[in-house]
Design a protein around this motif. Sequence first.
Motif, short mmCIF file in Angstrom:
data_model
loop_
_atom_site.label_atom_id
_atom_site.label_comp_id
_atom_site.label_asym_id
_atom_site.label_seq_id
_atom_site.Cartn_x
_atom_site.Cartn_y
_atom_site.Cartn_z
N CYS A 121 -28.10 102.76 -9.45
CA CYS A 121 -26.89 102.60 -8.62
C CYS A 121 -26.89 103.61 -7.47
CB CYS A 121 -25.64 102.79 -9.46
SG CYS A 121 -25.31 101.43 -10.59
N ASN B 192 -17.26 105.78 -5.93
CA ASN B 192 -17.03 104.36 -5.64
C ASN B 192 -18.27 103.68 -5.08
OD1 ASN B 192 -14.06 103.05 -5.71
ND2 ASN B 192 -13.95 105.28 -5.63
N GLN C 235 -24.21 93.79 -8.07
CA GLN C 235 -22.82 94.27 -8.01
C GLN C 235 -22.34 94.55 -6.58
OE1 GLN C 235 -22.96 97.70 -10.71
NE2 GLN C 235 -21.82 96.52 -12.24
N ASN C 236 -23.24 94.44 -5.58
CA ASN C 236 -22.88 94.76 -4.20
C ASN C 236 -22.95 93.51 -3.33
OD1 ASN C 236 -22.59 97.89 -3.76
ND2 ASN C 236 -24.18 97.61 -5.30
N ALA D 36 -26.98 102.68 -3.37
CA ALA D 36 -26.01 103.20 -2.39
C ALA D 36 -26.75 103.87 -1.23
CB ALA D 36 -25.04 104.18 -3.07
N SER E 32 -21.03 103.78 1.71
CA SER E 32 -20.00 102.82 1.34
C SER E 32 -20.12 101.53 2.13
CB SER E 32 -18.62 103.43 1.58
OG SER E 32 -17.61 102.49 1.31
N SER E 33 -19.68 100.43 1.50
CA SER E 33 -19.63 99.15 2.23
C SER E 33 -18.35 99.07 3.05
CB SER E 33 -19.71 97.99 1.24
OG SER E 33 -18.61 98.03 0.35
N THR F 192 -19.86 100.55 -8.38
CA THR F 192 -19.09 99.56 -7.63
C THR F 192 -18.02 98.91 -8.49
OG1 THR F 192 -21.18 99.11 -6.55
CG2 THR F 192 -19.40 97.62 -6.06
N ASP F 193 -18.35 98.69 -9.77
CA ASP F 193 -17.44 97.97 -10.67
C ASP F 193 -16.78 99.00 -11.60
OD1 ASP F 193 -16.18 96.25 -12.37
OD2 ASP F 193 -18.01 95.57 -13.38
#
Lengths: 326, 326
Positions: B282, A134, B21-22, B286, B314-315, A138-139
């Motif tokens: 990606c 995840n 995307q973030n 992260a 992770s966000s 992200t998408d």
Amino acid sequence: MKLAILGYGNLGRGVEAAIKQNDDMELVAVFTRRDPKTVSILTENAKVLHVDEAKNYKDEIDVLIICGGSATDLPVQTPQFAKYFNVIDSFDTHAKIPEHFANVDSAAKENGKIGIISVGWDPGMFSLNRLYANAILTDGCDYTFWGKGVSQGHSDAIRRIEGVIDARQYTVPVESAVESVRNGENPDLTTRQKHTRECFVVAEDGADKARIENEIKTMPNYFADYDTTVHFITMEEMKKNHSALPHGGLVIRSGKTGWNGENTNIIEYKLTLDSNPEFTACVLVAYARAAYKLNKAGESGCKTVFDIPPALLSSQSPEELRAHLL
Amino acid sequence: MKLAILGYGNLGRGVEAAIKQNDDMELVAVFTRRDPKTVSILTENAKVLHVDEAKNYKDEIDVLIICGGSATDLPVQTPQFAKYFNVIDSFDTHAKIPEHFANVDSAAKENGKIGIISVGWDPGMFSLNRLYANAILTDGCDYTFWGKGVSQGHSDAIRRIEGVIDARQYTVPVESAVESVRNGENPDLTTRQKHTRECFVVAEDGADKARIENEIKTMPNYFADYDTTVHFITMEEMKKNHSALPHGGLVIRSGKTGWNGENTNIIEYKLTLDSNPEFTACVLVAYARAAYKLNKAGESGCKTVFDIPPALLSSQSPEELRAHLL
């Protein structure tokens, strides 16, 4: 590193075997609620003691691995023993994890101990893979499939039906659903489309098999939402072909990348386990090593697999890991 | 979180798309060695600046993502920019990781910054999976398969042959070898038994195709130890069918558990990527989040994926992660 086990069932025996495979670990004691005289273990030089004696060993044990059940044992045992030991458990009631975390956290913090909860494969390695996937994609969409493997809960549910002597239930992922996910099709899958359930049942002589089969297939929550197959077999066949506890499953995330989301990328993590309890035990033992190192470094409180730097699980030094595994 | 990119090739463009995307991230600037006027990016409001100006932005950027090559760029750039920024790179020369680590570590520590090196999928996610699987299954065998995917190094090697205009090389895992590993057979596999190489070549008009094919198939290190197929195609076909950069692969560990090692358990991690550079990007993004959080918490020095607690990627908050992903 000196370890002890609380609870000597399938999982406890798995932990004992896993400790034997790790040269930096030693099993000191197995604590049991049974009469210790009735419990015979495999490790030479380890003690079998009643659980009431555990506290007396608090200075001789680096980590206590708690191998009780999630329904009633762990919610009590893990906070209780986190007062005296660094502890690990495999608490797997997903909905109650926040509450269990809070209870273990306060007990562990007050006493300068580490507690790592919900360690195993789901929760555990599957959770970790959901988190990594995840954070990277992200998408995207998440899928978890379980099996092929024995579900103890479903097997027990069948055993409670009148006329059933023994039963084994296998959860089986639907291969076409898995393939659709692997192909990046992001399908919407109903419960029925993801898994089937296959049951092997030993019935009493003269039992009404049609009634038993119907009771299984219509049982709410357990079977009603699935395509279920029921096979009646002899006790002999049960013992010969269904005495192992295999399990496994897959965590897949399918995600879009690129400025306009034009590319699809699939991350898949798959476990194929001859022995569900032995594998879970191996994960517990690796995290016991991490608990020991964290506590030595002065940390305390409750942790989950999400909080643990991966290097702490290994017996190798950071230099060795960078040179050989990176 | 304010990010910048150094180097705007395939990887840099992938990072730009990943940042979009973030929601908790913003691209502030792209630094390039080219004339900034010749570089056009996709993000509105982000600047394109010459790399010599980077230092002037040291207080405006939380993490610099360095997208250079491992051969000559990163060994210089990562230690150099770790003096001014938290940095991430995808350094992938496995044998030189310890040296690179030491260089980045001293630069980062002296300046209170974090540097996370060798981030991507191999090294990166594949390394992590090797580490987790080795820590869990102590008694076992590791296998890594790459592909099906484009190897840039092998494609370049073919392009250097006289008479070749363009070339694309796909590394392909041998399916029967993968199946043997999945079945827990722990095979001893030679280089030839693990992967095949499939080449698509555009030759000059009138070039000696038999000679080109022979030069490819006998090329030491790159092709001589593999079963290699060569297809001659037109430039039109090359552009139509071979312009993407797919890749992926599998990391599998097969290990024994049980008191006498009587059970076999298989852990498999598999990537199927439409875009190798976008996926790598990606992962970089992260880990940029983790670098930011670690530095905010007062940490400094060089790290790898082995050192980073997964939750930092992770966000989501630790509470959200425990409630939804554990």
